[in-house]
Design an enzyme around this catalytic site. Structure first.
Site, PDB file in Angstrom:
ATOM      1  CE1 TYR A   1       0.759   0.387   4.439  1.00 14.00           C
ATOM      2  CE2 TYR A   1      -0.911  -1.344   4.666  1.00 14.00           C
ATOM      3  CZ  TYR A   1       0.106  -0.559   5.211  1.00 14.00           C
ATOM      4  OH  TYR A   1       0.465  -0.725   6.527  1.00 14.00           O
TER       5      TYR A   1
ATOM      6  CE  LYS B   1       5.157  -0.410   6.766  1.00  8.73           C
ATOM      7  NZ  LYS B   1       6.190  -1.159   7.471  1.00  8.73           N
TER       8      LYS B   1
HETATM    9  C1  HXC Z   1      -7.271   4.935  16.643  1.00  6.50           C
HETATM   10  C2  HXC Z   1      -5.301   4.874  17.845  1.00  6.50           C
HETATM   11  C3  HXC Z   1      -5.325   3.440  17.843  1.00  6.50           C
HETATM   12  C4  HXC Z   1      -6.432   2.808  17.187  1.00  6.50           C
HETATM   13  C5  HXC Z   1      -3.538   4.114  18.890  1.00  6.50           C
HETATM   14  N1  HXC Z   1      -4.168   5.211  18.495  1.00  6.50           N
HETATM   15  N2  HXC Z   1      -4.218   3.007  18.517  1.00  6.50           N
HETATM   16  N3  HXC Z   1      -6.252   5.607  17.246  1.00  6.50           N
HETATM   17  N4  HXC Z   1      -7.363   3.582  16.587  1.00  6.50           N
HETATM   18  N5  HXC Z   1      -6.514   1.461  17.149  1.00  6.50           N
HETATM   19  C6  HXC Z   1      -3.787   6.583  18.751  1.00  6.50           C
HETATM   20  C7  HXC Z   1      -3.871   6.882  20.235  1.00  6.50           C
HETATM   21  O1  HXC Z   1      -5.198   7.174  20.595  1.00  6.50           O
HETATM   22  C8  HXC Z   1      -2.961   8.093  20.368  1.00  6.50           C
HETATM   23  O2  HXC Z   1      -3.581   9.264  19.915  1.00  6.50           O
HETATM   24  C9  HXC Z   1      -1.865   7.759  19.344  1.00  6.50           C
HETATM   25  O3  HXC Z   1      -2.412   6.806  18.432  1.00  6.50           O
HETATM   26  C10 HXC Z   1      -0.628   7.172  19.994  1.00  6.50           C
HETATM   27  O4  HXC Z   1      -1.007   6.015  20.712  1.00  6.50           O
HETATM   28  P1  HXC Z   1      -0.114   5.461  21.917  1.00  6.50           P
HETATM   29  O5  HXC Z   1      -0.656   4.153  22.309  1.00  6.50           O
HETATM   30  O6  HXC Z   1       0.064   6.510  22.953  1.00  6.50           O
HETATM   31  O7  HXC Z   1       1.299   5.345  21.200  1.00  6.50           O
HETATM   32  P2  HXC Z   1       2.418   4.300  21.359  1.00  6.50           P
HETATM   33  O8  HXC Z   1       2.419   3.650  22.706  1.00  6.50           O
HETATM   34  O9  HXC Z   1       3.642   4.955  20.922  1.00  6.50           O
HETATM   35  O10 HXC Z   1       1.997   3.158  20.324  1.00  6.50           O
HETATM   36  C11 HXC Z   1       2.263   3.292  18.974  1.00  6.50           C
HETATM   37  C12 HXC Z   1       1.241   2.487  18.196  1.00  6.50           C
HETATM   38  C13 HXC Z   1       1.171   1.066  18.703  1.00  6.50           C
HETATM   39  C14 HXC Z   1       1.593   2.541  16.724  1.00  6.50           C
HETATM   40  C15 HXC Z   1      -0.117   3.175  18.370  1.00  6.50           C
HETATM   41  O11 HXC Z   1       0.119   0.349  18.071  1.00  6.50           O
HETATM   42  C16 HXC Z   1       2.453   0.318  18.525  1.00  6.50           C
HETATM   43  O12 HXC Z   1       3.465   0.679  19.090  1.00  6.50           O
HETATM   44  N6  HXC Z   1       2.442  -0.732  17.761  1.00  6.50           N
HETATM   45  C17 HXC Z   1       3.669  -1.509  17.469  1.00  6.50           C
HETATM   46  C18 HXC Z   1       3.324  -2.841  16.983  1.00  6.50           C
HETATM   47  C19 HXC Z   1       2.510  -2.831  15.738  1.00  6.50           C
HETATM   48  O13 HXC Z   1       1.634  -1.979  15.516  1.00  6.50           O
HETATM   49  N7  HXC Z   1       2.751  -3.794  14.898  1.00  6.50           N
HETATM   50  C20 HXC Z   1       1.969  -3.966  13.694  1.00  6.50           C
HETATM   51  C21 HXC Z   1       2.722  -3.566  12.549  1.00  6.50           C
HETATM   52  S1  HXC Z   1       1.990  -4.364  11.203  1.00  6.50           S
HETATM   53  P3  HXC Z   1      -4.322  10.310  20.933  1.00  6.50           P
HETATM   54  O14 HXC Z   1      -4.742  11.408  20.038  1.00  6.50           O
HETATM   55  O15 HXC Z   1      -5.463   9.562  21.531  1.00  6.50           O
HETATM   56  O16 HXC Z   1      -3.284  10.708  21.943  1.00  6.50           O
HETATM   57  C22 HXC Z   1       2.367  -3.551   9.876  1.00  6.50           C
HETATM   58  C23 HXC Z   1       2.132  -4.360   8.633  1.00  6.50           C
HETATM   59  C24 HXC Z   1       1.585  -3.571   7.534  1.00  6.50           C
HETATM   60  O17 HXC Z   1       2.798  -2.448   9.887  1.00  6.50           O
HETATM   61  C25 HXC Z   1       1.413  -4.347   6.218  1.00  6.50           C
HETATM   62  C26 HXC Z   1       0.540  -5.560   6.264  1.00  6.50           C
HETATM   63  C27 HXC Z   1       0.298  -6.194   4.931  1.00  6.50           C
END
Ligand code: HXC
Length: 267
Positions: free
Chosen positions: A145, A160
């Protein structure tokens, strides 16, 4: 597969999923690995797995959004192994959200991990390679994407896309130093992280599966194998490229006719 004996690679997001498999595969091919990620206990577990198989690993808790932590990561790898030969930018953050509901902080969190974090790591490893006069290979995990776009992932898709363009720019700029930069774009892969972020319910899982002409998700080990190949000298003339491994998902958008992964009808 070509040996990576004597090489040293940094792997971000190496505590789980694709990153864990990449670390294990590179170690199996003979490389030492510096495994970075936010959670120390996961990194320690992967480092122990590498050691149990006779490999060398260093676990370095790191938030790739912090450039000073990234510099310290590369410094620790150099101190421990005496050299760095490359990097796998695997750390990512993602969640599915309608664009109009995405907050500034949500945008920033994902772009900070995916685009800024990839740049901090690429810059730190690139500088170390250039200073040492060693050739190297840098690989970034992206998604299709990045160029076709995908509703619900505007933050990740934009970030990305930036990584792909960064890769192509540096591939030309750093070729003179013998540094190759490439991307790999996996389709849906059976990992807990991606599963939680992108197909959390059985219905979501079934819907994503129905989008893949190959009718299955990738195994992390398949992606790790391709990473090993792209980092090896077998791919020595490949730079600025994106290798898609998605079971045809990005080509299989079917608007008319039956689903492409339905069982083949008997005649
Ligand atoms: C809406 C969301 C949300 C959700 C987080 N936020 N999750 N908004 N829907 N599901 C918002 C929060 O409300 C906050 O905004 C802001 O994002 C930051 O969230 P935090 O939890 O405080 O941040 P942090 O702890 O730094 O976490 C970062 C993250 C988290 C990206 C949100 O999910 C993470 O660290 N993930 C790492 C692992 C991961 O995601 N792996 C998957 C990758 S897969 P506000 O405004 O409320 O403060 C991938 C593959 C793609 O990329 C391709 C596949 C084919």
């Amino acid at each position: 597969m070509e040996s990576l004996e004597g090489r040293v690679f940094v792997v971000t997001g190496g505590g789980s999923g694709i990153g864990r498999c990449v670390a294990l595969r590179l170690a199996e091919l003979g490389a030492a690995v510096a495994i970075a990620g936010r959670r120390a206990e996961k990194l320690d577990a992967v480092a122990a797995e590498v050691a149990a198989h006779g490999g060398q690993a260093l676990a370095v808790p790191t938030d790739v959004r912090q450039p000073d932590q990234v510099d310290a990561l590369v410094g620790r790898a150099l101190d421990r192994f005496g050299q760095v030969d490359g990097l796998v930018n695997n750390a990512a953050g993602n969640f599915v959200v309608p664009a109009e509901k995405l907050s500034a902080n949500g945008w920033r969190a994902v772009v900070d991990i995916v685009l800024n974090g990839t740049w901090y790591c690429t810059s730190a490893v690139g500088r170390a390679l250039i200073e040492s006069g060693r050739p190297g290979a840098i690989l970034s995990v992206v998604a299709t994407y990045a160029w076709i776009g995908h509703p619900g992932t505007v933050h990740s898709a934009a970030a990305k896309a930036g990584v792909v363009t960064m890769t192509r720019t540096l591939a030309a700029e750093w070729a003179r130093y013998g540094i190759r930069l490439n991307c790999i774009a996996p389709g849906p892969t059976t990992t807990d992280g991606a599963g939680a972020a992108l197909w959390a319910t059985p219905e979501d899982h079934a819907r994503v599966l129905s989008s893949v002409p190959a009718a299955r998700f990738a195994e992390p080990a398949e992606i790790a194998d391709l990473c090993g190949l792209l980092l090896s000298d077998r791919a020595g003339y490949v730079t600025g490229e994106v290798l898609t491994a998605d079971g045809g998902q990005s080509l299989g958008r079917q608007f008319y006719g039956p689903p492409l992964n339905a069982p083949v009808p008997t005649v």
